[in-house]
Design a protein around this motif. Structure first.
Motif, PDB file in Angstrom:
ATOM      1  N   LYS A 124       0.827  -1.204   0.000  1.00  0.00           N
ATOM      2  CA  LYS A 124       0.000   0.000   0.000  1.00  0.00           C
ATOM      3  C   LYS A 124       0.864   1.257   0.000  1.00  0.00           C
ATOM      4  CE  LYS A 124      -4.131  -1.877   2.252  1.00  0.00           C
ATOM      5  NZ  LYS A 124      -5.003  -1.796   3.453  1.00  0.00           N
ATOM      6  N   LYS A 125       1.936   1.247   0.794  1.00  0.00           N
ATOM      7  CA  LYS A 125       2.823   2.418   0.816  1.00  0.00           C
ATOM      8  C   LYS A 125       3.479   2.631  -0.550  1.00  0.00           C
ATOM      9  CE  LYS A 125       3.939   2.293   5.753  1.00  0.00           C
ATOM     10  NZ  LYS A 125       5.017   2.141   6.766  1.00  0.00           N
ATOM     11  N   ASP A 126       3.892   1.530  -1.189  1.00  0.00           N
ATOM     12  CA  ASP A 126       4.496   1.656  -2.519  1.00  0.00           C
ATOM     13  C   ASP A 126       3.501   2.216  -3.522  1.00  0.00           C
ATOM     14  OD1 ASP A 126       6.812   0.643  -1.452  1.00  0.00           O
ATOM     15  OD2 ASP A 126       6.465  -1.420  -2.133  1.00  0.00           O
ATOM     16  N   ILE A 127       2.244   1.753  -3.431  1.00  0.00           N
ATOM     17  CA  ILE A 127       1.222   2.236  -4.364  1.00  0.00           C
ATOM     18  C   ILE A 127       0.964   3.719  -4.155  1.00  0.00           C
ATOM     19  CG2 ILE A 127      -1.228   2.054  -4.952  1.00  0.00           C
ATOM     20  CD1 ILE A 127      -1.008  -0.949  -4.425  1.00  0.00           C
ATOM     21  N   GLU A 128       0.879   4.159  -2.885  1.00  0.00           N
ATOM     22  CA  GLU A 128       0.660   5.580  -2.618  1.00  0.00           C
ATOM     23  C   GLU A 128       1.830   6.422  -3.108  1.00  0.00           C
ATOM     24  OE1 GLU A 128      -0.092   6.042   1.501  1.00  0.00           O
ATOM     25  OE2 GLU A 128      -2.032   5.008   1.461  1.00  0.00           O
ATOM     26  N   LEU A 129       3.052   5.913  -2.939  1.00  0.00           N
ATOM     27  CA  LEU A 129       4.219   6.659  -3.419  1.00  0.00           C
ATOM     28  C   LEU A 129       4.203   6.785  -4.935  1.00  0.00           C
ATOM     29  CD1 LEU A 129       6.941   8.003  -2.856  1.00  0.00           C
ATOM     30  CD2 LEU A 129       8.002   5.737  -2.930  1.00  0.00           C
ATOM     31  N   LEU A 130       3.886   5.682  -5.619  1.00  0.00           N
ATOM     32  CA  LEU A 130       3.827   5.738  -7.085  1.00  0.00           C
ATOM     33  C   LEU A 130       2.713   6.660  -7.562  1.00  0.00           C
ATOM     34  CD1 LEU A 130       4.436   1.966  -7.945  1.00  0.00           C
ATOM     35  CD2 LEU A 130       6.015   3.857  -8.263  1.00  0.00           C
ATOM     36  N   ARG A 131       1.570   6.640  -6.862  1.00  0.00           N
ATOM     37  CA  ARG A 131       0.466   7.510  -7.254  1.00  0.00           C
ATOM     38  C   ARG A 131       0.847   8.978  -7.082  1.00  0.00           C
ATOM     39  NH1 ARG A 131      -4.894   6.544  -4.032  1.00  0.00           N
ATOM     40  NH2 ARG A 131      -4.742   4.552  -5.113  1.00  0.00           N
ATOM     41  N   THR A 132       1.545   9.293  -5.980  1.00  0.00           N
ATOM     42  CA  THR A 132       1.980  10.671  -5.765  1.00  0.00           C
ATOM     43  C   THR A 132       2.978  11.105  -6.832  1.00  0.00           C
ATOM     44  OG1 THR A 132       1.665  10.372  -3.379  1.00  0.00           O
ATOM     45  CG2 THR A 132       3.008  12.241  -4.095  1.00  0.00           C
ATOM     46  N   GLN A 133       3.909  10.227  -7.173  1.00  0.00           N
ATOM     47  CA  GLN A 133       4.878  10.574  -8.215  1.00  0.00           C
ATOM     48  C   GLN A 133       4.184  10.797  -9.561  1.00  0.00           C
ATOM     49  OE1 GLN A 133       7.675   7.342  -8.132  1.00  0.00           O
ATOM     50  NE2 GLN A 133       8.716   8.068  -6.265  1.00  0.00           N
ATOM     51  N   LEU A 134       3.192   9.947  -9.879  1.00  0.00           N
ATOM     52  CA  LEU A 134       2.468  10.107 -11.140  1.00  0.00           C
ATOM     53  C   LEU A 134       1.710  11.425 -11.172  1.00  0.00           C
ATOM     54  CD1 LEU A 134       1.488   8.969 -13.831  1.00  0.00           C
ATOM     55  CD2 LEU A 134      -0.319   7.762 -12.606  1.00  0.00           C
ATOM     56  N   GLY A 147      -2.359  22.939  14.406  1.00  0.00           N
ATOM     57  CA  GLY A 147      -1.517  23.298  13.265  1.00  0.00           C
ATOM     58  C   GLY A 147      -1.355  22.186  12.260  1.00  0.00           C
ATOM     59  N   ASP A 148      -1.700  20.919  12.612  1.00  0.00           N
ATOM     60  CA  ASP A 148      -1.615  19.821  11.641  1.00  0.00           C
ATOM     61  C   ASP A 148      -2.543  20.111  10.473  1.00  0.00           C
ATOM     62  OD1 ASP A 148       0.199  18.498  13.152  1.00  0.00           O
ATOM     63  OD2 ASP A 148      -1.215  17.056  14.008  1.00  0.00           O
ATOM     64  N   ARG A 149      -2.041  19.897   9.252  1.00  0.00           N
ATOM     65  CA  ARG A 149      -2.857  20.165   8.069  1.00  0.00           C
ATOM     66  C   ARG A 149      -3.690  18.945   7.713  1.00  0.00           C
ATOM     67  NH1 ARG A 149      -1.196  21.153   1.875  1.00  0.00           N
ATOM     68  NH2 ARG A 149      -3.269  21.698   1.142  1.00  0.00           N
ATOM     69  N   VAL A 150      -4.921  19.191   7.311  1.00  0.00           N
ATOM     70  CA  VAL A 150      -5.826  18.143   6.828  1.00  0.00           C
ATOM     71  C   VAL A 150      -5.704  18.100   5.309  1.00  0.00           C
ATOM     72  CG1 VAL A 150      -8.209  17.346   6.723  1.00  0.00           C
ATOM     73  CG2 VAL A 150      -7.378  18.495   8.776  1.00  0.00           C
ATOM     74  N   THR A 151      -5.336  16.936   4.765  1.00  0.00           N
ATOM     75  CA  THR A 151      -5.084  16.807   3.336  1.00  0.00           C
ATOM     76  C   THR A 151      -5.976  15.722   2.738  1.00  0.00           C
ATOM     77  OG1 THR A 151      -3.274  15.257   3.782  1.00  0.00           O
ATOM     78  CG2 THR A 151      -2.706  17.598   3.584  1.00  0.00           C
ATOM     79  N   PHE A 152      -5.860  15.569   1.408  1.00  0.00           N
ATOM     80  CA  PHE A 152      -6.674  14.621   0.663  1.00  0.00           C
ATOM     81  C   PHE A 152      -5.764  13.882  -0.316  1.00  0.00           C
ATOM     82  CE2 PHE A 152      -9.148  18.137   2.088  1.00  0.00           C
ATOM     83  CZ  PHE A 152     -10.335  17.582   2.530  1.00  0.00           C
ATOM     84  N   LEU A 153      -5.789  12.557  -0.258  1.00  0.00           N
ATOM     85  CA  LEU A 153      -4.855  11.752  -1.018  1.00  0.00           C
ATOM     86  C   LEU A 153      -4.996  11.987  -2.515  1.00  0.00           C
ATOM     87  CD1 LEU A 153      -2.672   9.548  -0.998  1.00  0.00           C
ATOM     88  CD2 LEU A 153      -4.499   7.839  -1.038  1.00  0.00           C
ATOM     89  N   ASN A 154      -6.224  12.104  -3.018  1.00  0.00           N
ATOM     90  CA  ASN A 154      -6.449  12.244  -4.460  1.00  0.00           C
ATOM     91  C   ASN A 154      -6.374  13.684  -4.941  1.00  0.00           C
ATOM     92  OD1 ASN A 154      -6.855   9.494  -4.498  1.00  0.00           O
ATOM     93  ND2 ASN A 154      -9.081   9.646  -4.402  1.00  0.00           N
TER      94      ASN A 154
END
Length: 317
Positions: A62-72, A253-260
């Motif tokens: 799952k971590k590898d998939i998220e990293l590849l998705r972010t790079q793409l 101060g933590d930021r709320v983000t969205f994966l997609n």
């Protein structure tokens, strides 16, 4: 362990029965049952080890998939930005119309035709001069504006959502249905927030708790009190209201983000863009109580998802 009968040879069983004719057979059966239990326990422990190993491997995948998705996504953004910033190709040069001499005309007549401006060009010049006197400018073609830039994106990445801790709560001095909170969002000083949590909400329960705030809204005065952020909550049609709760371990101060929807938020949302109004219909709490935008959850990276205490299938406002 593979064969329980191998643990008891006939001579051992016969010896036990000879020593205790009445209970010898029961003792042998008891030993066999214990051996079967030990075998089953060993098989169960092996399956648990395999399951844990699979869970660890799944987490790594799952971590590898998220990293590849972010790079793409980063590559796609860079490609689109490069396409927008690249200069438009120059227009093809327009070749002047060939001038063909008129037959059987004297040289003076030909020179007069070439040097005197045409009536159309004189009319254009007079029109430009009159427009300049009126202070008007000729509108640029729409193709130029399209080549300089595209429409700004309208998605949830433009919102600066952060975790805040409510330091104090009081009722609005001029509005019974509103309240005023002092909230720590990780900055140099707390922010004053005016919200509509005043009518049916027990305000004393909010003090000291964590909440999710929209921090890049333009400061505005609400009934005489300047509000510097927006407190996010969810509500149902029957007017039940709850604050969004950040995951355990969150800090102001933590930021709320969205994966997609990666990207940096706007420095300040402009009221003319109506970004919040356009995004609000897609901000929902699902049937599990998880806050999301178009199915993508509100998350604090490395800590978890933002939820509600009890409400489900509610709108975020």
């Amino acid at each position: 362990m593979d064969n329980v009968d191998d643990l008891f040879n006939p001579s051992l069983a016969a010896a036990l029965i000879k020593l205790d004719p009445e209970d010898g057979e029961q003792v042998v059966e008891y030993f066999r049952a214990q051996a079967l239990l030990m075998k089953e326990k060993a098989l169960l422990q092996a399956s648990v080890r395999d399951q844990r190993k699979l869970l660890v491997e799944n987490g790594k995948l799952k971590k590898d998939i998220e990293l590849l998705r972010t790079q793409l996504q980063d590559k796609q953004r860079r490609r689109s930005a490069k396409a927008l910033l690249s200069p438009a190709p120059p227009p093809p040069p327009v070749s002047p119309a060939p001038t063909t001499p008129v037959a059987n005309q004297p040289a003076g007549a030909t020179a007069a035709v070439l040097t005197n401006p045409s009536p159309a060009s004189s009319h254009d010049r007079r029109e430009r001069q009159s427009r300049r006197r009126r202070g008007e400018r000729k509108a640029r073609p729409t193709s130029d504006s399209l080549s300089l830039g595209a429409e700004p994106r309208v998605d949830v990445s433009r919102l600066d959502l952060r975790v805040g801790r409510i330091l104090s709560v009081r009722r609005h001095p001029l509005a019974e249905a509103m309240s005023v909170q002092e909230v720590d969002v990780g900055g140099n000083a707390p922010r004053t927030v005016v919200s509509k949590l005043g009518g049916k909400t027990h305000l004393e329960e909010l003090q000291g708790g964590l909440a999710v705030l929209l921090c890049n809204v333009k400061a505005c005065k609400l009934r005489g009190v300047v509000s510097q952020a927006r407190l996010l909550c969810c509500s149902t049609p029957d007017d039940c209201t709850e604050l969004l709760t950040p995951p355990t371990g969150s800090t102001p101060g933590d930021r709320v983000t969205f994966l997609n929807y990666p990207g940096d938020p706007d420095r300040e949302l402009q009221s003319t863009d109506r970004v919040w109004e356009l995004l609000q219909p897609d901000l929902q709490v699902d049937s599990r109580g998880v806050a999301n935008y178009k199915g993508c959850g509100f998350q604090v990276k490395g800590k978890g998802l933002c939820r509600t205490a009890s409400l489900t299938d509610a709108a975020i406002r």
